[in-house]
Design a protein around this motif. Structure first.
Motif, PDB file in Angstrom:
ATOM      1  N   ALA A  64       0.785  -1.237   0.000  1.00  0.00           N
ATOM      2  CA  ALA A  64       0.000   0.000   0.000  1.00  0.00           C
ATOM      3  C   ALA A  64       0.817   1.289   0.000  1.00  0.00           C
ATOM      4  CB  ALA A  64      -0.977   0.003   1.185  1.00  0.00           C
ATOM      5  N   ILE A  65       2.084   1.230  -0.410  1.00  0.00           N
ATOM      6  CA  ILE A  65       2.940   2.417  -0.394  1.00  0.00           C
ATOM      7  C   ILE A  65       2.749   3.228  -1.674  1.00  0.00           C
ATOM      8  CG2 ILE A  65       5.336   3.229  -0.335  1.00  0.00           C
ATOM      9  CD1 ILE A  65       5.980   0.608   1.210  1.00  0.00           C
ATOM     10  N   VAL A  66       2.672   4.535  -1.535  1.00  0.00           N
ATOM     11  CA  VAL A  66       2.575   5.440  -2.688  1.00  0.00           C
ATOM     12  C   VAL A  66       3.666   6.501  -2.574  1.00  0.00           C
ATOM     13  CG1 VAL A  66       0.127   5.073  -3.145  1.00  0.00           C
ATOM     14  CG2 VAL A  66       0.791   6.795  -1.482  1.00  0.00           C
ATOM     15  N   ARG A  67       4.224   6.886  -3.704  1.00  0.00           N
ATOM     16  CA  ARG A  67       5.313   7.872  -3.704  1.00  0.00           C
ATOM     17  C   ARG A  67       5.513   8.416  -5.111  1.00  0.00           C
ATOM     18  NH1 ARG A  67       9.947   4.948  -5.491  1.00  0.00           N
ATOM     19  NH2 ARG A  67       9.684   2.685  -5.410  1.00  0.00           N
ATOM     20  N   ALA A  68       6.310   9.469  -5.213  1.00  0.00           N
ATOM     21  CA  ALA A  68       6.607  10.072  -6.510  1.00  0.00           C
ATOM     22  C   ALA A  68       8.085  10.433  -6.573  1.00  0.00           C
ATOM     23  CB  ALA A  68       5.751  11.317  -6.733  1.00  0.00           C
ATOM     24  N   ASN A  69       8.948   9.517  -6.125  1.00  0.00           N
ATOM     25  CA  ASN A  69      10.387   9.795  -6.123  1.00  0.00           C
ATOM     26  C   ASN A  69      11.133   8.862  -7.079  1.00  0.00           C
ATOM     27  OD1 ASN A  69      10.005   7.497  -4.607  1.00  0.00           O
ATOM     28  ND2 ASN A  69      11.277   8.148  -2.890  1.00  0.00           N
ATOM     29  N   GLN A  70      10.547   8.688  -8.273  1.00  0.00           N
ATOM     30  CA  GLN A  70      11.221   7.893  -9.293  1.00  0.00           C
ATOM     31  C   GLN A  70      12.406   8.676  -9.869  1.00  0.00           C
ATOM     32  OE1 GLN A  70       7.981   7.553  -8.675  1.00  0.00           O
ATOM     33  NE2 GLN A  70       8.129   5.384  -8.266  1.00  0.00           N
ATOM     34  N   ARG A  71      13.120   8.066 -10.829  1.00  0.00           N
ATOM     35  CA  ARG A  71      14.380   8.646 -11.279  1.00  0.00           C
ATOM     36  C   ARG A  71      14.257   9.561 -12.500  1.00  0.00           C
ATOM     37  NH1 ARG A  71      18.351   5.535 -13.289  1.00  0.00           N
ATOM     38  NH2 ARG A  71      20.111   6.566 -12.293  1.00  0.00           N
ATOM     39  N   THR A  72      13.310   9.305 -13.409  1.00  0.00           N
ATOM     40  CA  THR A  72      13.353   9.959 -14.707  1.00  0.00           C
ATOM     41  C   THR A  72      12.310  11.062 -14.864  1.00  0.00           C
ATOM     42  OG1 THR A  72      11.814   8.424 -15.764  1.00  0.00           O
ATOM     43  CG2 THR A  72      14.143   7.793 -15.717  1.00  0.00           C
ATOM     44  N   GLN A  73      12.566  11.916 -15.826  1.00  0.00           N
ATOM     45  CA  GLN A  73      11.681  13.045 -16.101  1.00  0.00           C
ATOM     46  C   GLN A  73      10.330  12.598 -16.650  1.00  0.00           C
ATOM     47  OE1 GLN A  73      12.924  15.438 -19.458  1.00  0.00           O
ATOM     48  NE2 GLN A  73      14.215  13.787 -20.253  1.00  0.00           N
ATOM     49  N   TYR A  74      10.232  11.372 -17.166  1.00  0.00           N
ATOM     50  CA  TYR A  74       8.963  10.880 -17.691  1.00  0.00           C
ATOM     51  C   TYR A  74       8.103  10.282 -16.589  1.00  0.00           C
ATOM     52  CZ  TYR A  74      11.858  11.172 -21.879  1.00  0.00           C
ATOM     53  OH  TYR A  74      12.698  11.608 -22.867  1.00  0.00           O
ATOM     54  N   ASN A  75       8.729   9.601 -15.656  1.00  0.00           N
ATOM     55  CA  ASN A  75       7.988   8.934 -14.602  1.00  0.00           C
ATOM     56  C   ASN A  75       7.532   9.873 -13.498  1.00  0.00           C
ATOM     57  OD1 ASN A  75       7.995   5.718 -14.733  1.00  0.00           O
ATOM     58  ND2 ASN A  75       9.881   6.457 -15.681  1.00  0.00           N
ATOM     59  N   ILE A 121      16.812  13.503  -6.524  1.00  0.00           N
ATOM     60  CA  ILE A 121      16.201  14.642  -5.837  1.00  0.00           C
ATOM     61  C   ILE A 121      16.135  15.859  -6.751  1.00  0.00           C
ATOM     62  CG2 ILE A 121      16.583  16.306  -3.970  1.00  0.00           C
ATOM     63  CD1 ILE A 121      17.670  13.889  -2.329  1.00  0.00           C
ATOM     64  N   ALA A 122      17.170  16.084  -7.533  1.00  0.00           N
ATOM     65  CA  ALA A 122      17.173  17.207  -8.470  1.00  0.00           C
ATOM     66  C   ALA A 122      16.047  17.067  -9.489  1.00  0.00           C
ATOM     67  CB  ALA A 122      18.524  17.298  -9.173  1.00  0.00           C
ATOM     68  N   THR A 123      15.850  15.834  -9.994  1.00  0.00           N
ATOM     69  CA  THR A 123      14.758  15.588 -10.946  1.00  0.00           C
ATOM     70  C   THR A 123      13.409  15.853 -10.287  1.00  0.00           C
ATOM     71  OG1 THR A 123      16.070  13.886 -12.061  1.00  0.00           O
ATOM     72  CG2 THR A 123      13.703  13.863 -12.466  1.00  0.00           C
ATOM     73  N   ALA A 124      13.248  15.356  -9.058  1.00  0.00           N
ATOM     74  CA  ALA A 124      11.993  15.557  -8.338  1.00  0.00           C
ATOM     75  C   ALA A 124      11.710  17.037  -8.115  1.00  0.00           C
ATOM     76  CB  ALA A 124      12.033  14.813  -7.001  1.00  0.00           C
ATOM     77  N   GLN A 125      12.701  17.764  -7.645  1.00  0.00           N
ATOM     78  CA  GLN A 125      12.498  19.187  -7.365  1.00  0.00           C
ATOM     79  C   GLN A 125      12.230  19.980  -8.635  1.00  0.00           C
ATOM     80  OE1 GLN A 125      16.020  20.228  -5.123  1.00  0.00           O
ATOM     81  NE2 GLN A 125      15.208  19.426  -3.198  1.00  0.00           N
ATOM     82  N   PHE A 126      12.846  19.568  -9.741  1.00  0.00           N
ATOM     83  CA  PHE A 126      12.591  20.232 -11.024  1.00  0.00           C
ATOM     84  C   PHE A 126      11.114  20.121 -11.413  1.00  0.00           C
ATOM     85  CE2 PHE A 126      12.243  20.113 -15.670  1.00  0.00           C
ATOM     86  CZ  PHE A 126      12.869  21.298 -16.012  1.00  0.00           C
ATOM     87  N   HIS A 127      10.509  18.993 -11.067  1.00  0.00           N
ATOM     88  CA  HIS A 127       9.104  18.763 -11.404  1.00  0.00           C
ATOM     89  C   HIS A 127       8.161  19.135 -10.260  1.00  0.00           C
ATOM     90  CE1 HIS A 127       9.628  16.837 -15.318  1.00  0.00           C
ATOM     91  NE2 HIS A 127      10.678  16.216 -14.810  1.00  0.00           N
ATOM     92  N   GLY A 128       8.662  19.844  -9.269  1.00  0.00           N
ATOM     93  CA  GLY A 128       7.812  20.329  -8.193  1.00  0.00           C
ATOM     94  C   GLY A 128       7.455  19.308  -7.142  1.00  0.00           C
TER      95      GLY A 128
END
Length: 407
Positions: A64-75, A121-128
């Motif tokens: 049941a885990i949800v997150r949005a810390n994948q690696r790529t700009q598409y995901n 982290i840089a990818t995540a922060q770039f996408h808000g």
């Protein structure tokens, strides 16, 4: 006096001879797609065909885990939208999905891992998407039970902290989406096996089931670990997917001790505390392709040893339940979503591995748009099957993954 019970998703109906849309698979992606087709596009003449019962596969066999810390700009944008949709769906469905954004703490055990985390982290922060790199002491402040000493197999160098992540009650999502779709006219046919897809002149014409043949012009296969085999058997389309067992378990209940989801790639272990107080824990997949959901003593031993090292307060806990599910893995650990390519009217949504639950809310929305308009949304375009032919693989893994009995 006994009360008569009726399913939240309506009484069982007889299968009609034709539908506008047939969806094979009764999991979360299927239910979400049907719900959004009805809600956003007014397409309600839909039949969901499920061999067993809704939530039988990966929908009911996860932690049941949800997150949005994948690696790529598409995901990242896709998973971010999925994460943002949980409170929206809770309101729209009028059903408590038990979303708790308690935050995800991913432990790093080397300088190389810390450098890789900086890129993520840089990818995540770039996408808000909120994500932070913290050191071992800060990680222990968040989770006091962590062992940050040097005398463990993989000492903790730091962590990636992702506050918006958390957990959602997977059964509640199944029931809420099923009820929401049924209220809008979608029919859910359990104990009904899909046996074949009929085509003519390169177009979908029908679906053969154990309850009869259905005429239709659109079919979606979204059946989790069974998708690749169904697609190959019914249409001869071979996909670069390997199916592997992934196991999970829960301990006896405890008083509150773990406020965040904690995971470690080095230990191949993650854990979170449920509302009942149990420690739900999972690990990596079994290292060979198979379709079994049986459990292994090796896995129980692995989980006990891993948890005891970086969360030593759990030593002596008893495991109460263990289960297994199927992960449909692609070489680049990213899904395959497309339609109208091999056969007009045929759509596929598969290859999610162990990420399917995290994405279902957003994917249902975009797959519904795709099927209603016959135009692929920009969000889904990078996930087409042709990326493998064009050597345009996702960067979710540092290198191509080959799943075989030789692993």
């Amino acid at each position: 006096m006994f009360l008569k019970k009726k399913p939240m998703w309506g009484k069982k109906t007889k299968l009609k001879s034709s539908y506008d849309v047939v969806i094979i698979g009764g999991g979360l992606h299927s239910l979400a797609t049907a719900y959004f087709l009805a809600k956003e596009h007014g397409i309600t003449d839909i039949a969901i065909i499920e061999k067993n019962y809704i939530g039988f596969g990966g929908a009911g066999r996860n932690t049941a885990i949800v997150r949005a810390n994948q690696r790529t700009q598409y995901n990242v944008p896709l998973y971010k939208e999925a994460l943002d949709l949980w409170p929206v769906l809770t309101k729209d469905l009028n059903y408590n999905l038990m979303f708790n954004n308690c935050g995800n703490l991913n432990l790093m055990h080397s300088e190389a891992a810390m450098k890789a985390a900086r890129m993520t982290i840089a990818t995540a922060q770039f996408h808000g998407v909120e994500s932070h790199l913290i050191d071992a002491k800060e990680a222990k402040e968040l989770v006091p039970a962590l062992n940050i000493s040097e005398d463990i197999t993989f000492p903790i160098h730091g962590a990636m902290f992702h506050p918006p992540g958390g957990v959602v009650r997977h059964d509640a999502v199944v029931w809420g989406l099923a009820r929401g779709a049924a209220q809008k006219g979608v029919e859910i046919h359990q104990q009904t096996e899909a046996l074949g897809i009929g085509t003519k002149n390169g177009k979908v014409t029908s679906v053969t089931t154990s309850q009869g043949t259905i005429n239709t012009k659109q079919v979606l296969i979204s059946a989790g670990g069974y998708s690749a085999a169904l697609i190959y058997d019914m249409l001869g389309i071979k996909l670069p997917i390997s199916v592997l067992t992934i196991q999970a378990m829960v301990t006896q209940p405890l008083k509150p001790v773990l406020d965040h989801v904690v995971s470690s790639g080095a230990y191949h272990c993650y854990a979170n505390q449920t509302l009942k107080g149990e420690i739900a824990t999972g690990a990596h997949m079994d290292p060979w392709p198979n379709y079994t959901t049986l459990n292994t003593a090796h896995y129980i031993k692995h989980q006990a040893e891993a948890l005891s090292e970086f969360l030593p307060c759990f030593r002596g806990l008893r495991f109460m339940r263990i289960w297994g599910g199927l992960a449909d893995m692609t070489p680049d650990m990213a899904p395959i979503m497309e339609g109208n390519n091999h056969v007009e009217g045929f759509f596929m949504d598969c290859g999610w591995g162990y990420f399917g639950f995290k994405s279902c809310s957003a994917v249902g929305k975009y797959m519904a748009e795709y099927m209603a308009t016959n135009n692929c949304p920009d969000m889904l375009k990078p996930f087409a099957l042709k990326r493998y032919q064009e050597h345009r693989l996702m960067g979710e893994t540092a290198a191509l993954v080959n799943y075989s009995p030789d692993n």
